[in-house]
Design a protein around this motif. Structure first.
Motif, PDB file in Angstrom:
ATOM      1  N   UNK A 157      72.535  44.938 100.318  1.00 52.26           N
ATOM      2  CA  UNK A 157      72.906  45.505 101.629  1.00 52.26           C
ATOM      3  C   UNK A 157      73.738  44.561 102.490  1.00 52.26           C
ATOM      4  N   UNK A 158      73.394  43.290 102.487  1.00 48.54           N
ATOM      5  CA  UNK A 158      74.152  42.334 103.298  1.00 48.54           C
ATOM      6  C   UNK A 158      75.558  42.121 102.740  1.00 48.54           C
ATOM      7  N   UNK A 159      75.675  42.060 101.424  1.00 47.25           N
ATOM      8  CA  UNK A 159      76.977  41.811 100.799  1.00 47.25           C
ATOM      9  C   UNK A 159      77.929  43.005 100.873  1.00 47.25           C
ATOM     10  N   UNK A 160      77.381  44.224 101.045  1.00 50.90           N
ATOM     11  CA  UNK A 160      78.206  45.430 100.984  1.00 50.90           C
ATOM     12  C   UNK A 160      78.122  46.290 102.249  1.00 50.90           C
ATOM     13  N   UNK A 161      77.592  45.737 103.328  1.00 54.13           N
ATOM     14  CA  UNK A 161      77.535  46.430 104.626  1.00 54.13           C
ATOM     15  C   UNK A 161      76.844  47.790 104.524  1.00 54.13           C
ATOM     16  N   UNK A 162      75.726  47.818 103.818  1.00 49.38           N
ATOM     17  CA  UNK A 162      74.950  49.048 103.645  1.00 49.38           C
ATOM     18  C   UNK A 162      74.270  49.392 104.968  1.00 49.38           C
ATOM     19  N   UNK A 163      74.359  50.660 105.369  1.00 50.43           N
ATOM     20  CA  UNK A 163      73.670  51.062 106.595  1.00 50.43           C
ATOM     21  C   UNK A 163      72.565  52.084 106.341  1.00 50.43           C
ATOM     22  N   UNK A 164      72.392  52.520 105.081  1.00 50.53           N
ATOM     23  CA  UNK A 164      71.268  53.377 104.709  1.00 50.53           C
ATOM     24  C   UNK A 164      70.918  53.127 103.254  1.00 50.53           C
ATOM     25  N   UNK A 165      69.637  52.902 102.998  1.00 52.23           N
ATOM     26  CA  UNK A 165      69.123  52.781 101.637  1.00 52.23           C
ATOM     27  C   UNK A 165      68.262  54.010 101.381  1.00 52.23           C
TER      28      UNK A 165
END
Length: 159
Positions: free
Chosen positions: A102-110
């Motif tokens: 998530x941090x490396x790919x700017x994830x805003x929802x898992x």
């Protein structure tokens, strides 16, 4: 104002629950015109206990994961998702899904299935889903129902 998700991560582990999370993630990605990230984490710790460790084991698991991810990617594209990223990562699934990816790919929802481990494994090593919900830097949607909104059935009562 409605929450707009741009980068949605769905974790795939081969379980029925993960497959339902994937199908729901497609729908959420379509509504948000988001990039869908399909991630499979190969737990390298599983190979540390094998006394006759052979790199061909990792290669075999990787090849199987590649084929599975290619199928998921094709399905997402056929369902109208134009931006699909499928990725295999190596390491501890908990931290890879909850923090690193998530941090490396700017994830805003898992989006993740509610279960995947049996009760004994959950008791001894802890649920990946539980860890993700407690440690992710973004929103987490735990999938507990099928596409019709019915509770997911366990392998024992699935028909």
């Amino acid at each position: 104002m409605l929450q707009q998700y741009n980068n949605i991560l769905v974790a795939i582990d081969g379980s029925y629950e993960a497959e339902m999370a994937f199908h729901k993630a497609i729908e959420v990605a379509k509504r948000n015109q988001a990039t869908l990230h399909v991630l499979h984490v190969i737990d390298t710790r599983a190979f540390q206990d094998v006394s006759s460790f052979d790199s061909s084991m990792v290669e075999q698991v990787t090849e199987t994961a590649k084929k599975t991810l290619a199928e998921y990617e094709k399905t997402a594209q056929e369902q109208g998702i134009s931006q699909v990223i499928s990725k295999i990562e190596y390491g501890a699934p908990k931290t890879t899904i909850a923090r690193n990816y998530p941090q490396d790919h700017h994830i805003d929802l898992i989006m993740i299935g509610a279960t995947g481990l049996n009760a004994v494994e959950r008791l001894l090593i802890g649920s990946v889903t539980e860890f993700v919900t407690r440690n992710a830097p973004c929103d987490v949607l735990v999938v507990r129902t099928d596409m019709d909104g019915q509770p997911l059935k366990t392998p024992k009562n699935r028909r």
